[in-house]
Motif scaffolding. Structure first.
Motif, short mmCIF file in Angstrom:
data_model
loop_
_atom_site.label_atom_id
_atom_site.label_comp_id
_atom_site.label_asym_id
_atom_site.label_seq_id
_atom_site.Cartn_x
_atom_site.Cartn_y
_atom_site.Cartn_z
N LEU A 19 6.58 56.56 34.71
CA LEU A 19 5.81 57.81 34.82
C LEU A 19 5.03 58.01 33.54
N PRO A 20 3.69 57.93 33.59
CA PRO A 20 2.88 58.05 32.37
C PRO A 20 2.80 59.49 31.88
N LEU A 21 3.73 59.83 30.98
CA LEU A 21 3.74 61.18 30.42
C LEU A 21 3.32 61.13 28.96
N VAL A 22 2.51 62.07 28.52
CA VAL A 22 2.05 62.12 27.15
C VAL A 22 2.72 63.29 26.45
N SER A 23 3.31 63.02 25.28
CA SER A 23 3.94 64.08 24.52
C SER A 23 3.16 64.29 23.23
N SER A 24 2.49 65.40 23.12
CA SER A 24 1.68 65.66 21.92
C SER A 24 1.61 67.15 21.68
N VAL A 25 1.71 67.55 20.40
CA VAL A 25 1.64 68.96 20.07
C VAL A 25 0.71 69.16 18.90
N SER A 26 0.25 70.37 18.76
CA SER A 26 -0.59 70.71 17.62
C SER A 26 0.28 71.00 16.42
N ILE A 27 -0.38 71.19 15.26
CA ILE A 27 0.34 71.55 14.04
C ILE A 27 1.00 72.91 14.24
N ALA A 28 2.23 73.00 13.85
CA ALA A 28 2.98 74.23 14.06
C ALA A 28 2.46 75.35 13.17
N ASP A 29 2.69 76.59 13.60
CA ASP A 29 2.34 77.73 12.78
C ASP A 29 3.15 77.70 11.49
N SER A 30 2.54 78.10 10.40
CA SER A 30 3.22 78.10 9.11
C SER A 30 4.35 79.12 9.10
N PRO A 31 5.53 78.75 8.62
CA PRO A 31 6.63 79.71 8.54
C PRO A 31 6.38 80.71 7.40
N ALA A 32 7.21 81.71 7.35
CA ALA A 32 6.97 82.81 6.42
C ALA A 32 7.39 82.47 4.99
N GLU A 33 8.40 81.64 4.81
CA GLU A 33 8.97 81.46 3.47
C GLU A 33 8.92 79.99 3.06
N TYR A 34 8.49 79.77 1.81
CA TYR A 34 8.38 78.42 1.26
C TYR A 34 9.18 78.31 -0.03
N THR A 35 9.47 77.08 -0.40
CA THR A 35 10.12 76.83 -1.70
C THR A 35 9.09 76.67 -2.80
N GLY A 36 7.83 76.49 -2.41
CA GLY A 36 6.78 76.24 -3.40
C GLY A 36 6.47 74.78 -3.59
N LYS A 37 7.25 73.90 -2.97
CA LYS A 37 7.00 72.47 -3.08
C LYS A 37 6.01 72.03 -2.00
N GLN A 38 5.05 71.21 -2.41
CA GLN A 38 3.98 70.77 -1.51
C GLN A 38 3.65 69.32 -1.81
N VAL A 39 3.22 68.57 -0.78
CA VAL A 39 2.86 67.16 -0.97
C VAL A 39 1.64 66.83 -0.13
N ASP A 40 0.72 66.06 -0.70
CA ASP A 40 -0.42 65.51 0.03
C ASP A 40 -0.16 64.03 0.29
N VAL A 41 -0.45 63.59 1.50
CA VAL A 41 -0.21 62.19 1.89
C VAL A 41 -1.50 61.59 2.43
N LEU A 42 -1.86 60.42 1.93
CA LEU A 42 -2.96 59.62 2.46
C LEU A 42 -2.35 58.38 3.09
N PHE A 43 -2.84 57.97 4.24
CA PHE A 43 -2.17 56.85 4.89
C PHE A 43 -3.12 55.94 5.67
#
Length: 654
Positions: A19-43
């Motif tokens: 059964l050809p099913l496609v599973s794909s989602v958009s970027i999730a909504d940003s949560p309310a609380e962060y630790t302040g750590k962030q990373v940029d990735v190039l690939f």
């Protein structure tokens, strides 16, 4: 007959469950609380030796794409804003252009990944194309170069089983090379205030596409889960990333990186290589994101993630940056590439009397793309041209077998690029059909010559018609052979007509018991077993010598001329040079006849009952009988259940 019958029942049920099913989602909504750590990735992934920009066809337009010097420009721009950006590659960094011809001696691709500042990479199936000695040579050359090279990770090699069985010479060769390079199950990379563990995975389909690989591998999910546990026990990391050469698929049962994401939810990010997928949005399962940027360095993947207070990561930005000719190349990077290309001319092409910029022919034809050959199941002019080239080259070569080629075959999986309009150079030809290495140790798959019966030729047509939708690399393009098929007919009974064609276009009926000379490349011969497996052993052919003796080792069928292997790419180049110079400018011209179809593969898109049931073959009869038997068993089961229910009701009513 009983074996064929049972296999057909299994195959019929298996196909019914696809059964050809496609599973794909958009970027999730940003949560309310962060630790302040962030990373940029190039690939990147599946760059396939495309260090230089290259001409190709996209959406029917001639374009110039890719290039490590152009990619370097974008990486430098990113580092101006964030010098701690993480750069990753998910394998298949080799095999696809002339640069690969110095893969085993100079490790050009791996060293250029290092020049881009790539932090971590892994192995893809095409890194094994030059066999164990080629891969080992490349790793030693990279380690000894003195250049900065990426860390290499791969956690599911099954050394334990191989060592218990006793390492073969080739397995020992690779183990020593991996140790010399410093391959690990995972590495920890620190970017700013973020510690990132990166592990590597080699997929099941990757192994199936690596016929010369001598290694054994563990189940990817099991090995990854074990490695993640080790990371959690031994390392104080903020993030876990996997560079995977497994890929995604529309069929959820075959979408290996989605299976991995579900099985090992502790992984935050999967860089997904192998299937050449360009995901415009990430796939998400739970808290795990899967990303892909496509093949040949046409795009640079870029994303940003932030850590939430629960320790997981949210993707806040994601895009694929097209590498077009509008991007100025980084001059230092281009100089390094040019130096490597000069070595290609002097050490490889000189053996064939060519230079990379030498023009072989002028083209005004709009050829299908290599993706078209893979994706669209019909006749394509690019496949016609390449198969004609194989037939021409063998027929004009000085070989012990003087029998003319009856059929030349080109599978979609071996075609790596197309021809744009304008001048076609030696480099363009090599890039279009670049894979592999011969027994002689010289890069480029050689052509092979074998004999099949007429019945097996018909089986070959049925392989294309019935199997290639499940194994798209097995779509076949042919010279000297034509067939018609109806995609709506029963599987294994889709072909409605097939015959040989003479040079004048005449129809030649196929005799089932007669032997016919077939020409293809070595990789195609090596992959015959995979086709047999996909069809559950029902569709199989036995390559033979001219006297009908079975070929036990397909390498014994390699074509040599003047003491040298006849390379597939060189056969295409020779055909181009032989074409008529129609405008008198001293350069051959691609015939306009290739602009149109040649009726070599005719799709009969009909659903009428008469067209669906006419001329059934033995497989159709067996499938129908199998279905009738299954229906009979179901009916008998229902009758039995009804009788049991009635008996119970009678007992209760007493």
């Amino acid at each position: 007959m009983k074996k064929i019958f049972s296999k057909l029942i299994v195959l019929t049920l298996a196909i019914a469950l696809l059964l050809p099913l496609v599973s794909s989602v958009s970027i999730a909504d940003s949560p309310a609380e962060y630790t302040g750590k962030q990373v940029d990735v190039l690939f990147l992934h599946d760059t396939h030796s495309h260090l230089n920009r290259f001409p190709t066809v996209e959406n029917g337009q001639d374009v110039m794409l890719g290039g490590f010097a152009q990619i370097m420009t974008l990486i430098n721009q990113t580092r101006e804003n964030n010098p701690d950006a993480l750069v990753l590659d998910a394998g298949d960094f080799s095999m696809g252009t002339l640069v690969q011809t110095i893969f085993h001696t100079d490790a050009a691709e791996l060293r250029m990944l290092g020049a881009l500042g790539c932090d971590v990479t892994t192995l893809g199936n095409h890194e094994f194309d030059y066999r164990s000695s080629g891969l080992a040579g490349m790793l030693h050359a990279a380690a000894d170069s003195g250049d900065t090279v990426p860390a290499m990770v791969l956690c599911n090699i099954d050394w334990e089983t191989m060592e218990k069985e006793g390492l073969t010479e080739d397995q020992r060769l690779l183990k020593d090379a991996f140790d010399a390079y410093g391959m690990r199950n995972y590495v920890v990379v620190t970017k700013g205030d973020v510690k990132i563990a990166v592990l590597g995975i080699f997929g099941e389909d990757s192994l199936a596409c690596a016929p010369t690989c001598v290694l054994k591998f563990r189940d990817a999910s099991e090995a990854a889960a074990e490695t993640v546990r080790e990371i959690q026990e031994k390392e104080d990391v903020d993030m876990i990333v996997c560079v995977s050469h497994s890929g995604t698929n529309e069929d959820p049962k075959k979408s290996e990186d989605e299976i991995l994401a579900k099985a090992v939810p502790e992984i935050d990010l999967i860089i997904s290589g192998h299937t050449h997928t360009a995901l415009t949005e990430p796939i998400r399962h739970g808290n795990t994101y899967i990303v892909s940027c496509g093949e040949y360095g046409k795009n640079l993947g870029t994303l940003s993630m932030s850590q939430t207070t629960d320790g997981r990561w949210v993707m806040e930005a994601y895009s694929l940056l097209p590498i077009t000719e509008t991007i100025l190349p980084d001059s230092a990077t281009q100089q390094r590439i040019d130096s490597l290309m000069e070595k290609v001319d002097s050490t490889y092409l000189s053996q064939f009397g060519y230079t990379r910029d030498q023009v072989l022919a002028h083209n005004t034809v709009t050829f299908a793309t290599s993706s078209d050959l893979y994706e669209i199941h019909t006749e394509h002019n690019l496949g016609n041209f390449l198969s004609d080239a194989f037939a021409y080259a063998v027929n004009h070569a000085d070989t012990p077998d003087s029998h003319p080629v009856d059929v030349a075959i080109v599978p979609s999986g071996c075609v790596r690029d197309t021809f744009a309009t304008g001048d076609i150079t030696v480099e363009d030809v090599f890039n279009a059909y670049s894979l592999g290495i011969g027994v002689d140790g010289v890069p480029g798959y050689p052509l092979i010559s074998m004999y099949l019966t007429g019945a097996e030729l018909k089986t070959g047509a049925e392989i294309d018609a019935s199997v290639s939708d499940f194994m798209r690399s097995a779509r076949l393009y042919l010279s000297g052979f034509s067939f018609s098929y109806n995609p709506h007919r029963l599987i294994l009974n889709k072909v409605t007509d097939c015959y040989l064609t003479g040079q004048d276009g005449s129809r030649i009926e196929i005799e089932d018991d007669k032997l016919y000379r077939i020409v293809c490349d070595l990789y195609s011969g090596q992959m015959l077993g995979a086709v047999t497996d996909v069809s559950y052993g029902i569709l199989s052919v036995q390559p033979k010598f001219a006297d009908g003796t079975p070929i036990e080792n397909i390498e014994d069928a390699i074509i040599t001329t003047d003491g040298r292997e006849l390379k597939a790419w060189a056969a295409i180049a020779a055909y181009m040079e032989s074409l008529e110079d129609t405008d008198g400018d001293g350069i051959a011209d691609i015939p306009a006849a290739y602009a149109d179809g040649m009726s070599r593969k005719i799709v009969e898109d009909s659903t009428s009952i008469s067209d669906l049931v006419k001329n059934p073959n033995k497989y159709a009869v067996i499938i129908v009988l199998a279905v009738l038997i299954l229906l009979a068993l179901i009916i008998l089961l229902i009758i039995g259940i009804v009788k049991c229910i009635r008996k119970l009701m009678r007992r209760r009513s007493r």
